[in-house]
Design a protein around this motif. Structure first.
Motif, PDB file in Angstrom:
ATOM      1  N   LYS A   1       0.839  -0.599  -0.233  1.00 44.46           N
ATOM      2  CA  LYS A   1      -0.370  -0.012   0.088  1.00 44.46           C
ATOM      3  C   LYS A   1       0.850   1.122  -0.420  1.00 44.46           C
ATOM      4  CE  LYS A   1      -4.814  -1.941   2.453  1.00 44.46           C
ATOM      5  NZ  LYS A   1      -4.158  -1.831   3.474  1.00 44.46           N
TER       6      LYS A   1
ATOM      7  N   LYS B   1       2.140   2.286  -4.013  1.00 47.08           N
ATOM      8  CA  LYS B   1       0.422   2.230  -4.380  1.00 47.08           C
ATOM      9  C   LYS B   1       0.714   3.809  -4.400  1.00 47.08           C
ATOM     10  CE  LYS B   1      -2.788  -0.410  -4.719  1.00 47.08           C
ATOM     11  NZ  LYS B   1      -3.323  -1.249  -4.343  1.00 47.08           N
TER      12      LYS B   1
ATOM     13  N   ASN C   1      -4.257  -6.644  -3.022  1.00 50.51           N
ATOM     14  CA  ASN C   1      -4.091  -5.424  -3.162  1.00 50.51           C
ATOM     15  C   ASN C   1      -2.495  -5.286  -3.830  1.00 50.51           C
ATOM     16  OD1 ASN C   1      -3.851  -3.884  -0.240  1.00 50.51           O
ATOM     17  ND2 ASN C   1      -4.348  -5.789   0.547  1.00 50.51           N
TER      18      ASN C   1
END
Length: 315
Positions: free
Chosen positions: A228, A231, A276
């Motif tokens: 994450k 990202k 994810n």
């Protein structure tokens, strides 16, 4: 006249002298048997099983310590050229000399590393086997990088980042091979989980041929949070898995900042990590081959991404 009653267990006196006795067996049977053994020494006791388990774990730690020795003439020379942080060079007595062995000794002397000549049996014990070609390089514990520092460093240099994240990779040979491929194709680092993962030990050093000294490897406490974070910094996260909606032939975002997630050949990518990923991508292969080794798959994808980045206008 009837004889008086006599108890059957009452021994009759023998007027001819003493009868044959027990030989003292009864007296010996009454003797003490010494102190009671410790619980851990009684094979039927739970404490004994715990003791055996502790010994097994200690043996495992001993085996892991052996892994901090890079063996083989070519790997040792490559590690010395790559300036791998080393502590000493070990050479087995009676080993036939050649150019690589002489080069290793010369490099070690030039770096001020102590060179120890030991019996071959000693080197066998240090490595756990005899596949060392008469030479071993003791290395220092690997210093892992920080994921956030790696991301910040790429941003500061204004480079297009390319990282590899390993999930469920427990073989240090696979780790070493991925490190070598990532370095060869212009990647910026490899990220591994903090637990349940292969670590950068002597086996990984050897497989990486010393490139682990130049390519940073970082540990992540939680892979999902780490992905994450990538990202949030503009990276496209590509998970490699059979049957993905994209293939290597059709993926067109290799020139963007990218993270390649590689799972093991058996388990693949963990469920949360997979969820994810932005893209699940497969590598086109002939039908009768089920899958590729993790390090081979990473090398194929890294090579193709590097080729696309070298195209005019993408540099």
């Amino acid at each position: 006249m009837a004889k008086p009653y006599e108890r059957p267990d009452k021994q009759k006196k023998n007027k001819k002298g003493p009868t044959k006795g027990s030989g003292g067996q009864r007296r010996r049977g009454l003797k003490g048997k010494g102190a009671t053994p410790k619980a851990e020494d009684r094979v039927y006791h739970a404490a004994h099983k715990r003791k055996l388990e502790q010994q097994r774990r200690a043996q495992g730690r001993h085996e892991r310590e052996k892994a901090d020795l890079v063996v083989g003439r070519n790997p040792v020379v490559e590690c010395l050229h790559a300036k791998v942080p080393a502590e000493a060079l070990y050479v087995a007595l009676g080993t036939a000399h050649d150019d690589r062995l002489s080069e290793a000794v010369t490099l070690a002397n030039s770096k001020g590393l102590p060179v120890h000549e030991v019996q071959r049996s000693v080197l066998d014990e240090m490595t756990g086997n005899g596949m060392h070609q008469g030479i071993g390089l003791k290395i220092q514990p690997y210093k892992y990088a920080d994921v956030f520092d790696l991301i910040a460093g790429v941003n500061d240099r204004q480079e297009t980042g390319m990282f590899v994240v390993l999930d469920n990779i427990t073989d240090p040979r696979n780790l070493g091979a991925v490190i070598r491929s990532t370095a060869a194709f212009g990647g910026h680092g490899v990220i591994i989980p903090e637990r349940r993962s292969a670590q950068v030990t002597g086996v990984a050093w050897r497989t990486s041929a010393g490139t682990a000294a130049r390519l940073p490897v970082a540990k992540a406490t939680n892979l999902t949070r780490t992905i994450k974070e990538f990202k949030d910094n503009g990276y496209v996260v590509v998970g490699l898995d059979a049957g993905g909606e994209h293939t290597l032939d059709t993926f067109d975002q290799a020139t963007d900042p990218v993270v390649i997630v590689v799972g093991s050949e058996g388990k693949g990518i963990s469920r949360l990590v997979r969820e994810n990923c932005d893209v699940i991508m497969s590598i086109p292969m002939v039908d009768w081959v089920e899958s590729l080794n993790a390090s081979v798959a990473a090398g194929v994808v890294l090579s193709e991404f590097a080729r696309q980045r070298r195209q005019p206008g993408n540099q």
